[in-house]
Structures are given as structure tokens and as C-alpha cells.
Design a protein around this motif. Structure first.
Motif, short mmCIF file in Angstrom:
data_model
loop_
_atom_site.label_atom_id
_atom_site.label_comp_id
_atom_site.label_asym_id
_atom_site.label_seq_id
_atom_site.Cartn_x
_atom_site.Cartn_y
_atom_site.Cartn_z
N HIS A 1 0.69 -1.25 -0.18
CA HIS A 1 0.00 -0.13 0.13
C HIS A 1 0.96 1.26 0.13
O HIS A 1 0.83 2.12 -0.89
CB HIS A 1 -0.94 -0.02 1.54
CG HIS A 1 -1.78 0.99 1.26
ND1 HIS A 1 -2.71 1.50 0.39
CD2 HIS A 1 -1.66 2.21 2.31
CE1 HIS A 1 -3.41 2.66 0.88
NE2 HIS A 1 -2.45 3.08 2.04
N LEU A 2 1.76 1.18 1.01
CA LEU A 2 2.68 2.47 0.97
C LEU A 2 3.49 2.81 -0.30
O LEU A 2 3.86 3.88 -0.81
CB LEU A 2 3.65 2.32 2.33
CG LEU A 2 2.76 2.48 3.61
CD1 LEU A 2 3.74 2.40 4.91
CD2 LEU A 2 2.17 3.81 3.58
N HIS A 3 4.11 1.59 -0.69
CA HIS A 3 5.07 1.50 -1.88
C HIS A 3 4.39 1.92 -3.34
O HIS A 3 4.67 2.84 -4.02
CB HIS A 3 5.62 0.23 -2.04
CG HIS A 3 6.73 0.12 -3.30
ND1 HIS A 3 6.32 0.06 -4.86
CD2 HIS A 3 7.93 0.62 -3.56
CE1 HIS A 3 7.46 -0.05 -5.43
NE2 HIS A 3 8.39 0.56 -4.52
N THR B 1 -3.33 8.19 5.25
CA THR B 1 -2.35 7.62 3.87
C THR B 1 -2.57 8.41 2.71
O THR B 1 -3.78 8.47 2.46
CB THR B 1 -2.24 6.30 4.10
OG1 THR B 1 -3.57 5.62 3.86
CG2 THR B 1 -1.73 5.55 5.16
N SER C 1 -0.17 9.93 -0.91
CA SER C 1 1.23 9.92 -1.46
C SER C 1 2.09 11.04 -1.00
O SER C 1 1.35 11.94 -0.53
CB SER C 1 1.08 10.42 -3.00
OG SER C 1 0.27 9.44 -3.74
N ALA D 1 6.39 7.70 6.08
CA ALA D 1 5.37 6.90 6.66
C ALA D 1 5.75 6.08 7.78
O ALA D 1 7.00 5.75 7.83
CB ALA D 1 4.96 5.81 5.42
N HIS E 1 6.03 5.92 -1.21
CA HIS E 1 6.41 6.14 -0.19
C HIS E 1 7.86 5.15 -0.25
O HIS E 1 7.91 4.00 -0.70
CB HIS E 1 5.98 5.68 1.27
CG HIS E 1 4.80 6.75 1.53
ND1 HIS E 1 4.92 7.86 2.51
CD2 HIS E 1 3.39 6.71 1.23
CE1 HIS E 1 4.14 8.40 2.49
NE2 HIS E 1 2.97 7.82 1.63
N SER F 1 2.46 9.78 6.42
CA SER F 1 1.40 8.81 6.35
C SER F 1 1.47 7.81 7.73
O SER F 1 2.56 7.65 8.11
CB SER F 1 1.35 7.88 5.10
OG SER F 1 0.78 8.62 4.09
N ILE G 1 10.09 4.35 5.06
CA ILE G 1 9.11 3.73 6.04
C ILE G 1 9.83 3.25 7.20
O ILE G 1 10.68 2.54 7.20
CB ILE G 1 8.36 2.49 5.07
CG1 ILE G 1 7.87 3.35 3.51
CG2 ILE G 1 7.20 2.03 5.97
CD1 ILE G 1 7.50 1.91 2.83
#
Length: 357
Positions: free
Chosen positions: A192-194, A348, A350, A260, A198, A288, A201
């Protein structure tokens, strides 16, 4: 080699060792008249040598069991007051036990040594018919102890001895295991973060000696290596709001602050969100935030927190059902529960370049 579970000493054992009748043992141990003082002292001495403890339930004396399940939590009591996971877990357990008219004996202790001592005492006193065991450790003495005592138990959480994901019978028929895939859940968080863009992290983790913490840390590391992300790491805490806030403050004042942060529970995440806001970070524009366990806390913040969600009450129900099946004569099994799923909310997005001075 499989060890034969130890047997609790009985009044009959004491009578044989002391050379008296079982009724004389009963009189002596219960302080009733009918035996001499010398016999009373001899019986009590033999009982102490055998490690005999009086039962606290009349049903145990009749051989019918204690009608009670035990749960010991070796964590600082200060970290439990606002953490919803254990409250939901216990509510699920209690719902199943109540249907069978079984009680739950719950105790909080400071460390694992104290937890093991309680198991020994409960076994000797016939206080419980079985156990629910939480927070498996990377080097955990409890499975061997429970094997020695022969107490039926369900270990809640992934165990080091079972790396696979399939359901199977455990190596000891009186031990069962219920677990969720922490590694798979962490991989979904990194995905999700990638996908949002992000690259820096940080995982604010719980206690490092817990197996599920290690699985999350290892999964984060593996996912970062697979994607070529060098600025991804984990830091440990004790799950408390104070350590969550302190860890966040250190991260955000560092030379390369993360874009994040993934927190190992809702309490850590809410504390971290407060620190970020205090320092002028805009969530989710500058940072995030993701919480591991969804709860009313996660849904009550501004913005509401993206979180990994599962039905923790049902998780507790499943653990209790496994234990009752063992008490009914079934062998212990290892069962993988439902994979936690990510609920994307307003915390969360971008990453943008920070506008902080």
C-alpha cells in the motif's frame, strides 16, 4: 523423545507414602479431629515433599475438573488499560466459555518467569482444566513446561516451531495453536505504501522478543530488500503511548525523517499522530500513519487512521473453541486464522515534500 506428563500428587499418594489411610490424610490436611498430632505432622510433611496443593474447587476433589480456563498475561499492567486487542480477545473467549458454563481465571504478571510459576501452581492446585497462552516468544519455555505438566493449552499467535501456513496436528496432542499471518499482513502494508510512492518507511514495533514482532520485522525487511528500499527499518517499544510518542519524536527530529510510519497497535499510532501534529506535520501530506489493530481509537482521530483490521472477538472465540475441543478429547491442531486486511482511511496518501521550517 516425547515426555510423559507429570501427574499431580493425590491424597492416595500421600496415604501410601505416610503409611496411613486416605481418611486420615483428609482429616490431617483439613485440620479435623480424629488423628494424633504426630500423624498430622507426618502427613503434612509428606504432602509438602510430594508438592501436593489443596484444590480450590469441589468439582476438582470429585475428579470432575475445575470448570475453569486460565489466561495469564505477562505484560506491564500500565500498557493494558487502553489497548483494545486483549479486551476484544477476552470478550470472544468469554462468550464461548459462558455457553458451556465455564469460568475464566485471568491474571496479569510482570514477566515470563512469574507466568510459568502460576502455571505450576494452578496445575498443583487443580485450579484450571486448560490454558489459553498468548504472546509466543522466540525462545519460549512455556510449551516445554505445559508438556511436562500435561495441561491442555491453545497457544494464540504464531510459534517458531511451525513455520508453515497449513493446518496440521501439533507435535503434542495437548497443545494447539491459533495464529494469523503477520508476515502477509505486513507485506500488504508495504504494498500500500509503496504504491503511494513512499520510500522512507519506519515500523514502530512492539516487544522484540515476541514471535509476531519478529515476523513483522522480517517481512518488512524482506519487502524492502525486494524493492530496493534502503531507508526502511523497525524500532522497538513496549506498546505504550509514552514509548510510541518518544519513538515518533526521535524519528521526526532525525536527519532523514520517514514519510510513513507503521505502528504495531492503535495506542502507539494515536500517540504518534499526536506528536506529528504537535510538530507541525500534516497527516497525510507530510507523513502517512498506519495502525496494526483497528479500533474505535483509529476511527476517532483526525484524520481517521488507516489500519489493519480483523475480527478480534471472533479470534478469541476460535481459540476458546479449539481448547474446548481438546477438553472433549480431540487432539491439538494448528489453525491459521483469517488474514488481517488493510482499511485505507485519511491518514495515508502519496508523500509530498515537507513544508516545515
Amino acid at each position: 523423545m516425547r515426555r510423559t506428563p507429570a501427574r499431580r500428587p493425590t491424597i492416595k499418594d500421600i496415604a501410601q507414602r505416610a503409611g496411613v489411610s486416605e481418611s486420615a490424610v483428609s482429616f490431617a490436611l483439613n485440620g479435623r479431629p480424629g488423628v494424633s498430632e504426630g500423624t498430622r505432622n507426618r502427613v503434612r510433611r509428606v504432602a509438602a515433599q510430594l508438592g501436593w496443593q489443596p484444590s480450590t474447587a469441589a468439582r476438582a476433589l470429585s475428579g470432575e475438573g475445575s470448570a475453569t480456563i486460565g489466561l495469564v498475561l505477562a505484560r506491564p499492567a500500565s500498557t493494558l488499560g487502553v489497548e483494545s486487542f486483549f479486551l476484544q480477545l477476552v470478550s470472544g473467549v468469554q462468550e464461548v466459555l459462558a455457553a458451556r458454563r465455564l469460568g475464566l481465571l485471568f491474571q496479569v504478571v510482570p514477566d515470563l518467569e512469574a507466568e510459568c510459576e502460576i502455571y505450576r501452581r494452578w496445575w498443583a492446585e487443580r485450579r484450571v482444566d486448560g490454558l489459553l497462552v498468548v504472546d509466543p516468544r522466540t525462545d519460549d519455555p512455556r510449551p516445554a513446561l505445559l508438556t511436562e505438566l500435561g495441561l491442555p493449552a491453545v497457544v494464540i499467535g504464531a510459534m517458531n516451531t511451525h513455520p508453515g501456513g497449513e493446518e496440521n496436528t501439533t507435535s503434542e496432542s495437548h497443545l494447539a495453536n491459533l495464529w494469523a499471518d503477520d508476515a502477509g499482513a505486513m507485506a500488504s502494508v508495504v504494498d500500500h505504501l509503496h504504491d503511494l510512492g513512499h520510500r522512507r518507511i519506519v515500523h514502530v514495533a512492539g516487544l522484540p522478543e515476541l514471535v509476531h514482532t519478529q515476523r513483522r520485522v522480517n517481512s518488512l525487511r524482506a519487502e524492502a530488500e525486494r524493492r530496493g528500499l534502503p531507508e526502511v527499518r523497525s524500532v522497538s517499544t513496549d506498546y505504550s503511548d509514552s514509548e510510541g510518542a518518544a519513538a515518533t519524536r526521535r524519528l521526526l527530529t532525525g536527519e532523514h525523517p520517514p514519510t510513513a510510519i507503521v505502528y504495531d497497535n492503535d495506542v502507539l499510532a494515536v500517540a504518534g499522530l499526536a506528536v506529528a501534529t504537535e510538530r507541525g506535520y500534516r497527516v497525510p501530506d507530510d507523513l502517512s500513519v498506519i495502525a496494526w489493530d483497528d479500533s474505535v481509537l483509529c476511527r476517532s482521530t483526525h484524520p481517521p487512521l488507516t489500519a489493519l483490521s480483523r475480527d478480534t472477538t471472533a479470534f478469541g472465540q476460535h481459540a476458546a473453541e479449539q481448547l474446548l475441543a481438546m477438553l472433549d478429547g480431540e487432539a491439538g491442531t494448528r489453525v491459521q486464522d483469517t488474514l488481517p486486511h488493510l482499511l485505507a482511511r485519511g491518514s495515508t496518501a502519496s508523500p509530498a515534500e515537507p513544508t516545515l521550517g
